[in-house]
Design an enzyme around this catalytic site. Structure first.
Site, mmCIF file in Angstrom:
data_model
loop_
_atom_site.group_PDB
_atom_site.id
_atom_site.type_symbol
_atom_site.label_atom_id
_atom_site.label_comp_id
_atom_site.label_asym_id
_atom_site.label_seq_id
_atom_site.Cartn_x
_atom_site.Cartn_y
_atom_site.Cartn_z
ATOM 1 N N GLN A 148 0.840 -1.200 0.000
ATOM 2 C CA GLN A 148 0.000 0.000 0.000
ATOM 3 C C GLN A 148 0.873 1.247 0.000
ATOM 4 O OE1 GLN A 148 -3.375 0.118 -0.224
ATOM 5 N NE2 GLN A 148 -3.485 -2.118 -0.360
ATOM 6 N N GLY A 180 -12.663 -1.609 -3.634
ATOM 7 C CA GLY A 180 -11.291 -2.048 -3.391
ATOM 8 C C GLY A 180 -10.527 -0.956 -2.676
ATOM 9 N N GLU A 217 -13.467 -3.466 1.007
ATOM 10 C CA GLU A 217 -12.131 -4.053 0.850
ATOM 11 C C GLU A 217 -12.160 -5.507 1.287
ATOM 12 O OE1 GLU A 217 -8.472 -5.131 0.133
ATOM 13 O OE2 GLU A 217 -9.270 -3.188 -0.516
ATOM 14 N N GLU A 223 -18.521 -8.219 -5.225
ATOM 15 C CA GLU A 223 -19.443 -9.158 -5.838
ATOM 16 C C GLU A 223 -20.412 -9.764 -4.835
ATOM 17 O OE1 GLU A 223 -15.714 -9.114 -8.345
ATOM 18 O OE2 GLU A 223 -16.159 -9.165 -6.210
ATOM 19 N N GLU A 240 -9.490 2.500 -7.695
ATOM 20 C CA GLU A 240 -8.239 2.450 -8.454
ATOM 21 C C GLU A 240 -8.109 1.016 -8.958
ATOM 22 O OE1 GLU A 240 -5.161 1.121 -9.257
ATOM 23 O OE2 GLU A 240 -3.813 2.077 -7.830
ATOM 24 N N GLU A 286 -4.830 -8.025 -13.494
ATOM 25 C CA GLU A 286 -5.458 -8.320 -12.199
ATOM 26 C C GLU A 286 -6.981 -8.401 -12.287
ATOM 27 O OE1 GLU A 286 -3.879 -5.376 -9.516
ATOM 28 O OE2 GLU A 286 -2.079 -6.583 -9.128
#
Length: 514
Positions: A158, A191, A213, A243, A257, A266
């Site tokens: 991060q 995310g 997240e 989801e 992002e 990804e």
């Protein structure tokens, strides 16, 4: 095996997965018998578990989300669950109770804990999540997802993204310059990672932000957000995948992002689109709004020789008495199957770029499974062409300011760099010659894409209109396995015609800076 039953409340979440059962006849052979035994429902390390303890020591631990319980008699049951090791077979235990009433109570508790573990999810300090089987689990390998979420669950990664000041600064500017889009609005951060974008949205005046997240970074996001009390009351961290989670209200804005190498690596763009379909209200905004993949042929003799020379090891005929040359051809092709990720000098481009647009507000998730991009260029110089260079940019289409985030060569370098597909057979081109081809990207279950690149040089000069393809070269690359060539762009000599006719006009495009 006799069991005494102890019950606890509020089992935590772990989503249900499919598994195969071993036969009943194998149960007594695979595990020894223990007596007396205590069966304990508990929650540990993010997983709802059924633990069997003998003399206060765990003898069997079953993940409730992968377990099944069957009655084999009035006081006997069989519990089947997945093995704890990779590639292991399913495991099972035979349970014997002291009474039929205790057996019924155990089955009732088992079903209650299992249902809650599958359907309710983890309760964080400032957020909740509801889960179900979802598209992500259906299309992504479990091993790939595990590595992916572990990677993004670490603060050092991060930090790497936060210290990309082009990335972080552009997001901050896009939000703050468009406060009018955020003030009094509901925002979903898809995310969320460390929660930095959620904090930006709150700073811009968002009514409430839901920071979704799936990795363990959600815990750090809670801590970071709680450490900013002037903003934390308007941010809820929701641990889970977009989801599967459920939110109490629709969003006015999605912020995320989701970009990977070559924009699509990804496969998070698909999650971004799913979040749009699930959470975004009518007339809602998406930050970013569109993405563009830019492509141009390039010439880089240094890079070509560097990649080709990697296979020279396999040309040794007497390596400790072994002839390695039978594997030279395979090694040579293997090195050219790796996309090269680095920052390069834009003067290496031999034709103006073309672009492929992905509109995040309208594209269907399934459209991202396979992307075909036709290629057509006119060479600006005569040279040996070594492949296709690619980069991307995204637009934040705010009501007040439209801001671009670019990864173009010649622009300030980002942690995405640029990407180049190197052909094992270069093509010779003349100035004015047409270069055609196709870049086909096919998604795979390891959260990336297989790239199929074909480039051809058409006949040039008198009679070319009646002629066909003069040269063709193609390659297959795995975007999941790039060659990270983290060096600064080398100073290349520039031909006079390149100096007088630059391919990139900084005044005519947002892609390049001077």
């Amino acid at each position: 095996m006799e069991a005494s039953l102890g019950q606890k409340q509020n089992p935590q979440h772990q989503e249900e997965v499919e598994f195969s059962l071993v036969s009943v006849s194998q149960l007594s052979l695979s595990l020894p018998s223990f007596s007396p035994v205590v069966a304990r429902f508990s929650y540990a390390s993010g997983v709802a578990e059924l633990r069997f303890l003998h003399e206060s020591t765990d003898v069997v631990i079953a993940d409730l989300t992968t377990s099944q319980l069957f009655k084999s008699g009035p006081v006997e049951s069989i519990c089947i669950f997945e093995g704890s090791e990779e590639k292991s077979y399913s495991r099972g235990v035979s349970i014997r109770f002291r009474s039929e009433a205790e057996s019924m109570a155990f089955h009732s508790a088992f079903q209650k804990w299992k249902n809650e573990a599958v359907d309710q999810g983890t309760q964080l300090q400032n957020g909740a999540v509801l889960d179900s089987k979802n598209k992500f689990d259906d299309k992504i390998e479990a091993s790939s997802a595990k590595i992916y979420f572990h990677y993004y669950g670490q603060l050092l990664h991060q930090q790497n993204m936060l210290q990309d000041f082009v990335r972080t600064g552009t997001y901050y500017a896009a939000v703050m310059e468009n406060r009018a889009d955020f003030i009094g609005r509901v925002v979903v951060d898809v995310g969320a990672g460390s929660g930095i974008l959620s904090l930006f949205a709150a700073q811009a005046g968002a009514k409430h932000v839901y920071a979704v997240e799936a990795s363990e970074m959600a815990e750090y996001a809670c801590k970071l957000i709680s450490g900013n009390p002037s903003l934390s009351q308007r941010i809820t961290v929701v641990k889970g995948k977009v989801e599967e989670v459920e939110l109490p209200e629709k969003a006015d804005i999605l912020i995320s992002e989701p970009m990977g190498t070559l924009l699509v690596n990804e496969r998070m763009l698909e999650s971004y689109v799913i979040a749009r379909d699930r959470f975004l209200g009518s007339n809602g905004k998406m930050f970013p709004t569109i993405g563009r993949i830019h492509m141009a042929p390039f010439s880089d003799e240094y890079l070509y020789v560097e990649v080709a020379n990697k296979a020279l090891f396999w040309q040794q005929q007497n390596y400790f008495g072994v002839d390695l040359t039978p594997l030279y051809g395979s090694a040579f092709q293997g090195y050219f199957s790796q996309p090269v990720v680095d920052a390069f000098d834009p003067r290496l481009l031999v034709a103006p770029p073309t672009s492929h647009v992905i509109d995040f507000t309208s594209i269907k998730e399934e459209d991202l499974y396979e992307i075909e991009i036709p290629l057509k260029f006119i060479a600006s110089v005569g040279t040996r062409m070594h492949g296709l260079a690619c980069w991307f940019d995204v637009l934040f289409d705010g009501s007040v300011v439209q801001r671009w985030l670019t990864t173009a060569p010649g622009a300030p370098t980002t942690h995405w760099y640029q990407l180049r597909c190197v052909l094992s057979q270069p093509l010779y081109v003349m100035a004015g010659q047409e270069i055609t081809g196709q870049l086909r990207m096919v998604a795979h279950s390891a959260q990336s894409y297989t790239l199929y690149l074909t480039m051809s040089a058409k006949m040039y000069g008198p009679g070319a209109d009646q002629g066909g393809i003069l040269q063709t070269s193609s390659c297959k690359l795995d975007l999941k396995e790039p060659y990270y060539r983290m060096t600064q762009p080398q100073p290349y000599p520039v031909a006079q015609d390149q100096q007088s006719n630059p391919l990139i006009n900084p005044l005519a495009t947002v892609l390049f800076l001077v």
